[in-house]
Design an enzyme around this catalytic site. Sequence first.
Site, short mmCIF file in Angstrom:
data_model
loop_
_atom_site.label_atom_id
_atom_site.label_comp_id
_atom_site.label_asym_id
_atom_site.label_seq_id
_atom_site.Cartn_x
_atom_site.Cartn_y
_atom_site.Cartn_z
N ASP A 95 0.83 -1.21 0.00
CA ASP A 95 0.00 0.00 0.00
C ASP A 95 0.86 1.26 0.00
O ASP A 95 1.98 1.26 0.51
CB ASP A 95 -0.91 -0.02 1.24
CG ASP A 95 -2.07 0.97 1.10
OD1 ASP A 95 -2.35 1.41 -0.03
OD2 ASP A 95 -2.70 1.28 2.14
N GLY A 96 0.30 2.32 -0.55
CA GLY A 96 0.97 3.63 -0.52
C GLY A 96 1.54 4.08 -1.86
O GLY A 96 2.25 5.09 -1.93
N ASN A 113 -11.14 -2.50 -5.24
CA ASN A 113 -10.37 -1.57 -6.06
C ASN A 113 -11.04 -1.24 -7.40
O ASN A 113 -10.63 -0.29 -8.08
CB ASN A 113 -8.94 -2.09 -6.29
CG ASN A 113 -8.05 -2.00 -5.06
OD1 ASN A 113 -7.16 -2.83 -4.86
ND2 ASN A 113 -8.25 -0.99 -4.21
C1 IPE Z 1 -5.55 -2.66 -0.10
O1 IPE Z 1 -5.20 -1.33 -0.25
C2 IPE Z 1 -5.53 -3.36 -1.43
C3 IPE Z 1 -4.22 -3.49 -2.07
C4 IPE Z 1 -3.08 -3.11 -1.58
C5 IPE Z 1 -4.23 -4.10 -3.37
P1 IPE Z 1 -6.27 -0.17 -0.44
O2 IPE Z 1 -5.50 1.08 -0.59
O3 IPE Z 1 -7.20 -0.54 -1.53
O4 IPE Z 1 -7.07 -0.22 0.94
P2 IPE Z 1 -7.88 0.92 1.67
O5 IPE Z 1 -8.88 1.45 0.69
O6 IPE Z 1 -6.91 1.97 2.09
O7 IPE Z 1 -8.50 0.23 2.85
C1 IPE Z 2 -1.68 0.22 -3.27
O1 IPE Z 2 -1.42 1.59 -3.37
C2 IPE Z 2 -1.89 -0.42 -4.62
C3 IPE Z 2 -3.28 -0.80 -4.88
C4 IPE Z 2 -4.28 -0.69 -4.07
C5 IPE Z 2 -3.53 -1.39 -6.19
P1 IPE Z 2 -2.59 2.65 -3.40
O2 IPE Z 2 -2.95 2.90 -4.82
O3 IPE Z 2 -3.70 2.21 -2.52
O4 IPE Z 2 -1.86 3.91 -2.80
P2 IPE Z 2 -2.45 4.93 -1.75
O5 IPE Z 2 -2.93 4.14 -0.57
O6 IPE Z 2 -3.57 5.65 -2.43
O7 IPE Z 2 -1.31 5.82 -1.42
MG MG Z 3 -4.07 2.45 -0.54
#
Ligand code: IPE
Ligand code: IPE
Ligand code: MG
Length: 242
Positions: free
Chosen positions: A20-21, A68
């Site tokens: 994440d991030g 997602n």
């Molecule tokens: C969880 O991250 C899913 C993945 C890393 C693929 P999200 O960014 O989608 O989760 P939330 O929305 O912050 O809970």
């Molecule tokens: C995780 O990174 C990847 C996926 C969920 C596919 P994010 O896209 O959720 O990144 P943030 O949380 O918005 O920074």
């Molecule tokens: Mg995220």
Amino acid sequence: MELDQLDQRRIPTHVALVMDGNGRWAQRRGLPRTDGHAAGEAALLDTVWGALDAGIRWITVYAFSTENWKRPVEEVRFLMRFNERLLLTRRDELNEAGVKVQFIGRRDWRVPKRVLRHITETEEMTRKNRAMTLSLAFNYGGRAELVDAVNSLLAEGVAPGKVTEKMIRRHLYDPQMPDPELMVRTSGEYRISNYLLWQLAYSELVFTDVLWPDFRRGDLYDAIAEYQHRERRFGGIEAAER
Ligand code: IPE
Ligand code: IPE
Ligand code: MG
């Protein structure tokens, strides 16, 4: 943290990661969110090689959740193509390293047919590998997995009152997968986000502020070091108190 600083007798068998991030990593650099996903590839590969070196047998990464799909259509489309391309460009080296690549998630109409075909091809190609299993949780949701398990139990005609934990486990996406001893989530978010709900029941959870694109094997080893300081009880009491 270096690998030789870890207790080699307590390396987890299975580590699950929430990558994440990516979006925040990109935004901080004034880049589009999708550049963050692209930068996550190096993190994933370094983590996998680092895990192999450490003797970890199972790695599961959250690549795309059933939630997602709510994201802007361009980002979703990017993620579909990105994961497909990652597979196609990396599967040979993973295969040579003895990594079995598999997908856990719903293989439904929402995933483009071509992506599904490349997933099946990659699974077939790496099926016999034994060094490590890399599971990509893709179109994955813990609740969806449990719903699918219940539906397939019902389809088998299981009688009311006859469902056991073992039977549910046998109907998860990968019945052979051991529960992760350790779950690591990056980017300072303290939640599970519908990840491996059944399997994480007694996992140790480690959260780090590192954003996924900056994550490297040393961060994995840091998380393992933290895990090694935890005392797992499984509902019992500490051995010394007995
Ligand atoms: C969880 O991250 C899913 C993945 C890393 C693929 P999200 O960014 O989608 O989760 P939330 O929305 O912050 O809970
Ligand atoms: C995780 O990174 C990847 C996926 C969920 C596919 P994010 O896209 O959720 O990144 P943030 O949380 O918005 O920074
Ligand atoms: Mg995220």
